[in-house]
Motif scaffolding. Structure first.
Motif, PDB file in Angstrom:
ATOM      1  N   TYR A 100      86.511  67.591  46.783  1.00 45.58           N
ATOM      2  CA  TYR A 100      85.749  68.739  46.293  1.00 45.58           C
ATOM      3  C   TYR A 100      86.318  69.234  44.957  1.00 45.58           C
ATOM      4  O   TYR A 100      85.563  69.522  44.014  1.00 45.58           O
ATOM      5  CB  TYR A 100      85.764  69.874  47.318  1.00 45.58           C
ATOM      6  CG  TYR A 100      84.783  70.970  46.966  1.00 45.58           C
ATOM      7  CD1 TYR A 100      83.417  70.793  47.193  1.00 45.58           C
ATOM      8  CD2 TYR A 100      85.204  72.163  46.390  1.00 45.58           C
ATOM      9  CE1 TYR A 100      82.505  71.776  46.859  1.00 45.58           C
ATOM     10  CE2 TYR A 100      84.306  73.154  46.047  1.00 45.58           C
ATOM     11  CZ  TYR A 100      82.951  72.954  46.286  1.00 45.58           C
ATOM     12  OH  TYR A 100      82.051  73.932  45.937  1.00 45.58           O
ATOM     13  N   MET A 101      87.635  69.320  44.862  1.00 48.17           N
ATOM     14  CA  MET A 101      88.252  69.751  43.607  1.00 48.17           C
ATOM     15  C   MET A 101      87.989  68.746  42.495  1.00 48.17           C
ATOM     16  O   MET A 101      87.739  69.106  41.340  1.00 48.17           O
ATOM     17  CB  MET A 101      89.754  69.939  43.808  1.00 48.17           C
ATOM     18  CG  MET A 101      90.112  71.119  44.702  1.00 48.17           C
ATOM     19  SD  MET A 101      89.674  72.712  43.973  1.00 48.17           S
ATOM     20  CE  MET A 101      90.957  72.845  42.715  1.00 48.17           C
ATOM     21  N   GLU A 102      88.008  67.459  42.830  1.00 48.76           N
ATOM     22  CA  GLU A 102      87.707  66.422  41.849  1.00 48.76           C
ATOM     23  C   GLU A 102      86.277  66.563  41.340  1.00 48.76           C
ATOM     24  O   GLU A 102      86.017  66.410  40.139  1.00 48.76           O
ATOM     25  CB  GLU A 102      87.917  65.052  42.492  1.00 48.76           C
ATOM     26  CG  GLU A 102      87.850  63.887  41.514  1.00 48.76           C
ATOM     27  CD  GLU A 102      88.158  62.562  42.182  1.00 48.76           C
ATOM     28  OE1 GLU A 102      89.090  61.871  41.734  1.00 48.76           O
ATOM     29  OE2 GLU A 102      87.473  62.221  43.168  1.00 48.76           O
ATOM     30  N   MET A 103      85.356  66.864  42.238  1.00 50.42           N
ATOM     31  CA  MET A 103      83.964  67.078  41.845  1.00 50.42           C
ATOM     32  C   MET A 103      83.846  68.245  40.874  1.00 50.42           C
ATOM     33  O   MET A 103      83.092  68.186  39.894  1.00 50.42           O
ATOM     34  CB  MET A 103      83.111  67.334  43.097  1.00 50.42           C
ATOM     35  CG  MET A 103      81.639  67.621  42.832  1.00 50.42           C
ATOM     36  SD  MET A 103      81.281  69.369  42.492  1.00 50.42           S
ATOM     37  CE  MET A 103      81.625  70.126  44.080  1.00 50.42           C
ATOM     38  N   LEU A 104      84.603  69.306  41.123  1.00 48.19           N
ATOM     39  CA  LEU A 104      84.564  70.455  40.219  1.00 48.19           C
ATOM     40  C   LEU A 104      85.019  70.063  38.812  1.00 48.19           C
ATOM     41  O   LEU A 104      84.392  70.452  37.811  1.00 48.19           O
ATOM     42  CB  LEU A 104      85.476  71.577  40.743  1.00 48.19           C
ATOM     43  CG  LEU A 104      85.014  72.355  41.967  1.00 48.19           C
ATOM     44  CD1 LEU A 104      86.051  73.409  42.320  1.00 48.19           C
ATOM     45  CD2 LEU A 104      83.665  73.016  41.709  1.00 48.19           C
ATOM     46  N   PHE A 105      86.085  69.299  38.726  1.00 48.52           N
ATOM     47  CA  PHE A 105      86.610  68.902  37.421  1.00 48.52           C
ATOM     48  C   PHE A 105      85.645  67.979  36.681  1.00 48.52           C
ATOM     49  O   PHE A 105      85.628  67.964  35.449  1.00 48.52           O
ATOM     50  CB  PHE A 105      87.985  68.249  37.573  1.00 48.52           C
ATOM     51  CG  PHE A 105      89.107  69.240  37.553  1.00 48.52           C
ATOM     52  CD1 PHE A 105      89.819  69.495  36.393  1.00 48.52           C
ATOM     53  CD2 PHE A 105      89.438  69.952  38.697  1.00 48.52           C
ATOM     54  CE1 PHE A 105      90.848  70.424  36.360  1.00 48.52           C
ATOM     55  CE2 PHE A 105      90.461  70.887  38.682  1.00 48.52           C
ATOM     56  CZ  PHE A 105      91.168  71.131  37.514  1.00 48.52           C
ATOM     57  N   GLU A 106      84.861  67.218  37.407  1.00 50.22           N
ATOM     58  CA  GLU A 106      83.871  66.348  36.768  1.00 50.22           C
ATOM     59  C   GLU A 106      82.734  67.147  36.140  1.00 50.22           C
ATOM     60  O   GLU A 106      82.029  66.655  35.255  1.00 50.22           O
ATOM     61  CB  GLU A 106      83.300  65.364  37.789  1.00 50.22           C
ATOM     62  CG  GLU A 106      84.294  64.297  38.223  1.00 50.22           C
ATOM     63  CD  GLU A 106      83.770  63.454  39.380  1.00 50.22           C
ATOM     64  OE1 GLU A 106      82.674  63.781  39.910  1.00 50.22           O
ATOM     65  OE2 GLU A 106      84.453  62.484  39.756  1.00 50.22           O
ATOM     66  N   ARG A 107      82.563  68.409  36.584  1.00 51.30           N
ATOM     67  CA  ARG A 107      81.434  69.213  36.129  1.00 51.30           C
ATOM     68  C   ARG A 107      81.797  70.323  35.143  1.00 51.30           C
ATOM     69  O   ARG A 107      80.914  71.019  34.640  1.00 51.30           O
ATOM     70  CB  ARG A 107      80.724  69.831  37.348  1.00 51.30           C
ATOM     71  CG  ARG A 107      79.898  68.811  38.118  1.00 51.30           C
ATOM     72  CD  ARG A 107      79.542  69.324  39.504  1.00 51.30           C
ATOM     73  NE  ARG A 107      78.567  68.462  40.175  1.00 51.30           N
ATOM     74  CZ  ARG A 107      78.840  67.283  40.690  1.00 51.30           C
ATOM     75  NH1 ARG A 107      80.073  66.790  40.610  1.00 51.30           N
ATOM     76  NH2 ARG A 107      77.902  66.554  41.280  1.00 51.30           N
ATOM     77  N   ASP A 124      83.045  72.199  31.695  1.00 49.32           N
ATOM     78  CA  ASP A 124      82.994  71.974  30.256  1.00 49.32           C
ATOM     79  C   ASP A 124      83.938  72.985  29.591  1.00 49.32           C
ATOM     80  O   ASP A 124      84.580  73.800  30.258  1.00 49.32           O
ATOM     81  CB  ASP A 124      81.563  72.108  29.724  1.00 49.32           C
ATOM     82  CG  ASP A 124      80.919  73.440  30.119  1.00 49.32           C
ATOM     83  OD1 ASP A 124      81.655  74.388  30.484  1.00 49.32           O
ATOM     84  OD2 ASP A 124      79.675  73.544  30.052  1.00 49.32           O
ATOM     85  N   ALA A 125      84.018  72.930  28.266  1.00 55.35           N
ATOM     86  CA  ALA A 125      84.973  73.777  27.539  1.00 55.35           C
ATOM     87  C   ALA A 125      84.731  75.275  27.764  1.00 55.35           C
ATOM     88  O   ALA A 125      85.682  76.023  28.016  1.00 55.35           O
ATOM     89  CB  ALA A 125      84.942  73.429  26.048  1.00 55.35           C
ATOM     90  N   PRO A 126      83.478  75.757  27.659  1.00 57.06           N
ATOM     91  CA  PRO A 126      83.255  77.191  27.902  1.00 57.06           C
ATOM     92  C   PRO A 126      83.691  77.635  29.302  1.00 57.06           C
ATOM     93  O   PRO A 126      84.276  78.709  29.468  1.00 57.06           O
ATOM     94  CB  PRO A 126      81.744  77.351  27.707  1.00 57.06           C
ATOM     95  CG  PRO A 126      81.369  76.225  26.803  1.00 57.06           C
ATOM     96  CD  PRO A 126      82.253  75.096  27.201  1.00 57.06           C
ATOM     97  N   CYS A 156      97.385  69.435  33.165  1.00 59.73           N
ATOM     98  CA  CYS A 156      98.405  69.401  32.124  1.00 59.73           C
ATOM     99  C   CYS A 156      97.844  68.833  30.816  1.00 59.73           C
ATOM    100  O   CYS A 156      98.127  69.341  29.725  1.00 59.73           O
ATOM    101  CB  CYS A 156      99.606  68.576  32.593  1.00 59.73           C
ATOM    102  SG  CYS A 156     100.523  69.300  33.949  1.00 59.73           S
ATOM    103  N   TYR A 157      97.045  67.787  30.931  1.00 60.57           N
ATOM    104  CA  TYR A 157      96.431  67.149  29.755  1.00 60.57           C
ATOM    105  C   TYR A 157      95.500  68.136  29.035  1.00 60.57           C
ATOM    106  O   TYR A 157      95.546  68.273  27.815  1.00 60.57           O
ATOM    107  CB  TYR A 157      95.686  65.901  30.168  1.00 60.57           C
ATOM    108  CG  TYR A 157      94.958  65.231  29.038  1.00 60.57           C
ATOM    109  CD1 TYR A 157      95.647  64.442  28.112  1.00 60.57           C
ATOM    110  CD2 TYR A 157      93.590  65.415  28.870  1.00 60.57           C
ATOM    111  CE1 TYR A 157      94.966  63.845  27.051  1.00 60.57           C
ATOM    112  CE2 TYR A 157      92.919  64.823  27.808  1.00 60.57           C
ATOM    113  CZ  TYR A 157      93.608  64.039  26.907  1.00 60.57           C
ATOM    114  OH  TYR A 157      92.942  63.449  25.852  1.00 60.57           O
ATOM    115  N   ILE A 158      94.653  68.821  29.828  1.00 62.81           N
ATOM    116  CA  ILE A 158      93.703  69.766  29.210  1.00 62.81           C
ATOM    117  C   ILE A 158      94.467  70.900  28.524  1.00 62.81           C
ATOM    118  O   ILE A 158      94.124  71.279  27.392  1.00 62.81           O
ATOM    119  CB  ILE A 158      92.767  70.351  30.295  1.00 62.81           C
ATOM    120  CG1 ILE A 158      91.849  69.254  30.849  1.00 62.81           C
ATOM    121  CG2 ILE A 158      91.910  71.482  29.716  1.00 62.81           C
ATOM    122  CD1 ILE A 158      91.040  69.672  32.062  1.00 62.81           C
ATOM    123  N   ASN A 159      95.494  71.413  29.190  1.00 66.66           N
ATOM    124  CA  ASN A 159      96.252  72.536  28.597  1.00 66.66           C
ATOM    125  C   ASN A 159      97.037  72.084  27.368  1.00 66.66           C
ATOM    126  O   ASN A 159      97.272  72.885  26.457  1.00 66.66           O
ATOM    127  CB  ASN A 159      97.207  73.114  29.652  1.00 66.66           C
ATOM    128  CG  ASN A 159      96.472  73.926  30.692  1.00 66.66           C
ATOM    129  OD1 ASN A 159      95.406  74.474  30.425  1.00 66.66           O
ATOM    130  ND2 ASN A 159      97.018  73.997  31.894  1.00 66.66           N
TER     131      ASN A 159
END
Length: 251
Positions: free
Chosen positions: A203-210, A212-214, A248-251
């Motif tokens: 479920y958390m993986e699905m959230l990250f797939e969806r 965007d930046a905003p 970590c990558y996004i931050n």
């Protein structure tokens, strides 16, 4: 108890029936007895002969459906039980049996419709976490969010940690863009010890797939915190570790 009740009602009909009808009732009782003793093939053969003579007998249709279910013939069971329900649409035994067949055949929408009907007919007997959740999913799929949430709430009142109800409620909040409620419930879902680790990670993986930046700018800190919580609760989960690396990558 169902079989006993059926036999007793049939015996009453037998005693009140005309002599010409008694032969059919006697045959029906013999078939019910065979069914009760789990001689399904023999019972089914008798019920089929009764059905050919009169296909409007809902009790015969019901038992043909039950015999088919016992033989794992889902298609045939659905056919006969649907006929029984069409004849007597308020019979709880018929509705419950058909809902079970729909469930076994993966027809969850149809099962949910019957569960909702059963709840309305007899909430004391059929108002459980499973039926409330199915009804919640049905109404959520119809875009009736308030009704869906009401059913999910009832499911969680019966069983506060019931994972399917928690997950269904989460999806209603997410799809409606109600993120304050969504993130509050998401933490509760992640902390639920009854929920499978893989389901939480997926479920958390699905959230990250969806995202965007905003979305990340507004809710990134919340997501980061919840990923940390997931890793803390399930340090052995590879997907949780991958999500932490992604944060970590996004931050």
């Amino acid at each position: 108890m169902r079989r006993i009740a059926t036999i007793l009602s049939a015996l009453l009909l037998f005693s009140l029936s005309l002599p010409a009808q008694r032969g059919r009732y006697a045959t029906f009782l013999r078939a019910v007895g065979l069914y009760s003793e789990e001689h399904f093939a023999e019972a089914e053969a008798i019920f089929e002969s009764l059905y050919k003579a009169d296909d409007s007998d809902d009790a015969v249709c019901y038992y043909l459906g039950q015999c088919a279910s016992a033989s794992n013939d889902i298609e045939k069971a659905e056919k006969y039980l649907s006929e029984a329900v069409a004849i007597d649409s308020l019979n709880q035994w018929y509705l419950q049996s058909l809902a079970s067949v729909y469930n076994a055949g993966g027809k969850m929408q149809q099962a949910a419709v019957l569960c909702e009907k059963l709840i309305k007919i007899n909430p004391g007997l059929y108002g459980n976490a499973y039926t409330y959740t199915l009804s919640g999913e049905l109404n959520a799929s119809r875009m009736q969010d308030s009704i869906g949430l009401a059913y999910y709430r009832q499911a969680l009142e019966v069983d506060p940690d019931y994972p399917p109800a928690q997950l269904g409620r989460l999806e209603v909040f997410r799809m409606a863009g109600k993120y304050v409620q969504f993130f509050a419930q998401l933490e509760e879902f992640l902390r639920n010890g009854r929920c499978d680790t893989a389901v939480k990670c997926d479920y958390m993986e699905m959230l990250f797939e969806r995202i965007d930046a905003p979305f990340w700018r507004v809710w990134g800190k919340q997501l980061s915190r919840l990923v940390d919580l997931l890793c803390e609760l399930h340090p052995e989960a590879i997907k949780a570790c991958k999500l932490k690396m992604q944060v970590c990558y996004i931050n």
